[in-house]
Motif scaffolding. Structure first.
Motif, short mmCIF file in Angstrom:
data_model
loop_
_atom_site.label_atom_id
_atom_site.label_comp_id
_atom_site.label_asym_id
_atom_site.label_seq_id
_atom_site.Cartn_x
_atom_site.Cartn_y
_atom_site.Cartn_z
N SER A 1 42.83 71.76 82.57
CA SER A 1 43.32 71.13 83.80
C SER A 1 43.25 72.04 85.00
N SER A 2 42.94 73.32 84.80
CA SER A 2 43.08 74.29 85.88
C SER A 2 41.78 74.81 86.46
N THR B 1 52.91 72.56 87.05
CA THR B 1 53.19 71.91 85.77
C THR B 1 54.69 71.84 85.56
N VAL C 1 50.03 78.10 84.69
CA VAL C 1 50.30 76.73 84.24
C VAL C 1 50.16 76.56 82.73
N SER D 1 50.72 68.03 84.77
CA SER D 1 50.32 68.73 85.98
C SER D 1 50.24 67.79 87.18
N THR E 1 48.66 69.03 81.08
CA THR E 1 48.36 70.42 81.42
C THR E 1 47.59 71.13 80.33
N SER F 1 53.33 75.42 80.48
CA SER F 1 53.25 74.19 79.70
C SER F 1 53.65 74.44 78.26
N HIS G 1 48.64 73.80 92.03
CA HIS G 1 48.72 73.17 90.72
C HIS G 1 50.11 73.48 90.18
#
Length: 547
Positions: free
Chosen positions: A484-485, A497, A234, A512, A464, A238, A495
């Motif tokens: 964010s992860s 993005t 992700v 996300s 993200t 992003s 998850h």
């Protein structure tokens, strides 16, 4: 640097080197491949009305079904793009010498009415930690593995072949999936050199699926595959304006993939659009007897992607907004995220504020790293021992190899994480280890599930990652970043993005969509609805730097 797994020790700035790419495993070309062409930023690579920067897998399938092109022509076109653009990007580390032969085989199958699946004739790039039983090495970015000879394809690679995909080559990655050193450089490996962000070449591609994301963004393949342990799909997606899917743990098998930890590792697609990501995920997911976590994956995705990808998927849904820790860091993120929230309302979603995912940082900080170090030593030793070929057979031997070849392997950063992991004495049956793992996983799952339940949410949306910072071989200073992860990684939850906008100078920003276990299909639908309504993604311009 964006960690492969979010751990307090490794929260340094995103640090990526700016240097010419040195391929220890040179790009190889089939004898029948077209020679490189003059550099250009155009996506027009075929004598057809088809732009490879914009064409979806469905567009490509329609063109091949309509006899407007063949898989061989399409594969040739991608090979020309690789030869033209990869010297600037360092995204692809090896080209499959059998790619053209595979494409011709696909064309034969299509002509005889025996197309094998949704990816028939579609060129796909794999992250260089995925086993292929062919003439390509699987190195995880290390020269130590150049002579490894996997006996069979990784499970997901077999699924890709069964779906008709043409395995085009291997994408560069942060060496050992960003789990060798606390000072590792995102996108750098000793076999592939440095991967560069195609939007601004002196900016980070993030990691560890750096090459997969950069290649997808630059249209070097129709789709690419990455792996995510703690943001490694992700974050680079992003930063390169691509769609990145980190699936539920076990939805896609990890068999035949160089591991960090089976409690976090999740392979998934990276693509320029949600349609291609969904089609690819449908092709590679499913139960694998060799991966216990995949046992419950059967039927978790629909057979027909059209039941998922609907423009009105957000209408009537309750979408929580996660702001805490992610807003107020960067003005461009704030601007783009506010526009995202407004668009969600416009699309008929009920937007619920205050849906911040708050993980118990003390529990995670004290227990995550000990758990992952134990898992890493166990899982990597098992992979090395089982893989044929001349290479180090365990972590201890790998550390010794790096010391003997320090000018190559340790030139940019050390191997302190390797050394810490090698010193662990417990195993996966150790009560202390089990306590560490149970606390971390329970805390992460509770942080998401409680937030969803409290606000009666269908999903959570949040920025993200930050805009890509400058490259820096020296590591730079510690930076704040949008983490964010961490919860989804430790929980094993999905998850996704999707491109949301751009910061100053055209640096990509993603948003996300997060949900509970096996909410993958729903999240794909929400991401698709948002993507179709916004259409913000634009092709990279390969700027050398920003003004």
């Amino acid at each position: 640097m964006r960690s492969s797994i979010a751990i307090p020790l490794r929260r340094t700035a995103v640090a990526v080197a700016l240097a010419s790419v040195c391929l220890a495993t040179p790009l190889t070309a089939h004898a029948d491949e077209a020679p490189p062409t003059t550099a250009t930023n155009s996506g027009q690579d075929l004598d057809l009305d088809l732009d490879l920067d914009k064409a979806t897998v469905l567009d490509l399938q329609r063109a091949m079904d309509g006899k407007r092109m063949t898989s061989e022509q399409l594969t040739q076109a991608y090979l020309r793009r690789i030869h033209r653009l990869n010297p600037r990007l360092g995204a692809v580390v090896t080209v499959n010498p059998d790619a053209i032969a595979l494409a011709r085989r696909s064309d034969t199958a299509r002509r005889s009415g025996k197309a094998r699946g949704p990816l028939e004739g579609i060129p796909v790039l794999l992250k260089d930690n995925m086993d292929t039983a062919d003439r390509q090495p699987t190195t995880a970015g290390s020269t130590a593995m150049l002579t490894a000879r996997p006996a069979k394809d990784a499970f997901l690679v077999r699924r890709l072949r069964e779906a008709g995909a043409v395995i085009l080559g291997k994408a560069n990655m942060t060496q050992w999936a960003n789990f060798r050193s606390s000072a590792a450089i995102a996108g750098w490996s000793s076999t592939g050199g440095q991967t560069h962000n195609p939007y601004v070449l002196d900016r980070s591609p993030c990691g560890s699926s750096s090459g997969s994301a950069a290649a997808a963004a630059a249209g070097l393949a129709a789709v690419t595959i990455g792996t995510d342990t703690g943001g490694s799909i992700v974050c680079p997606a992003s930063m390169t304006s691509t769609v990145g899917v980190k699936p539920t743990l076990g939805l896609v098998s990890r068999t035949g993939i160089v591991p960090i930890t089976a409690r976090h590792d999740s392979p998934g697609p990276i693509a320029r659009n949600t349609t291609d990501a969904a089609l690819t995920l449908l092709a590679i997911y499913g139960p694998d007897p060799a991966d216990a976590d995949s046992a419950q994956s059967a039927g978790k995705l629909p057979a027909d992607y059209r039941t998922v990808l609907k423009r009105d998927a957000l209408r009537g849904k309750r979408i929580g907004v996660w702001r805490k820790g992610h807003i107020g860091i960067d003005p461009d993120i704030d601007r783009v995220f506010e526009a995202t929230v407004k668009k969600l309302r416009d699309l008929g979603a009920t937007v619920v504020e205050g849906a911040d995912v708050l993980t118990d940082d003390k529990a995670v900080g004290e227990h995550l790293y000990p758990a992952v170090l134990t898992e890493f030593k166990h899982d990597l030793n098992a992979y090395l021992a089982a893989t044929p070929g001349e290479h180090p057979k365990d972590l201890t031997a790998l550390i010794a190899y790096n010391k003997r070849h320090a000018k190559i392997e340790l030139a940019k950063f050390n191997q302190d994480i390797f050394e810490m992991a090698d010193k662990t004495t417990g195993d996966l049956s150790d009560p202390a280890y089990r306590e560490h793992r149970d606390i971390v996983t329970t805390a992460a799952r509770r942080s998401i599930d409680d937030t969803l339940a409290k606000h009666r949410l269908d999903a959570i949306v949040t920025p993200t990652e930050l805009p890509a910072p400058k490259v820096d071989y020296q590591g730079g200073k510690e930076n704040a970043f949008v983490n964010s992860s961490s919860s989804t990684s430790a929980a094993g939850y999905p998850h996704i993005t999707v491109p949301a906008g751009y910061a100053k100078g055209g640096l990509p920003l993603g948003v996300s969509f997060i949900g509970t276990r096996f909410a993958d299909a729903k999240l794909l639908g929400y991401a698709y609805a948002y993507e179709q309504a916004t259409q913000v993604r634009r092709a990279p311009r390969y700027l050398p730097t920003l003004p």
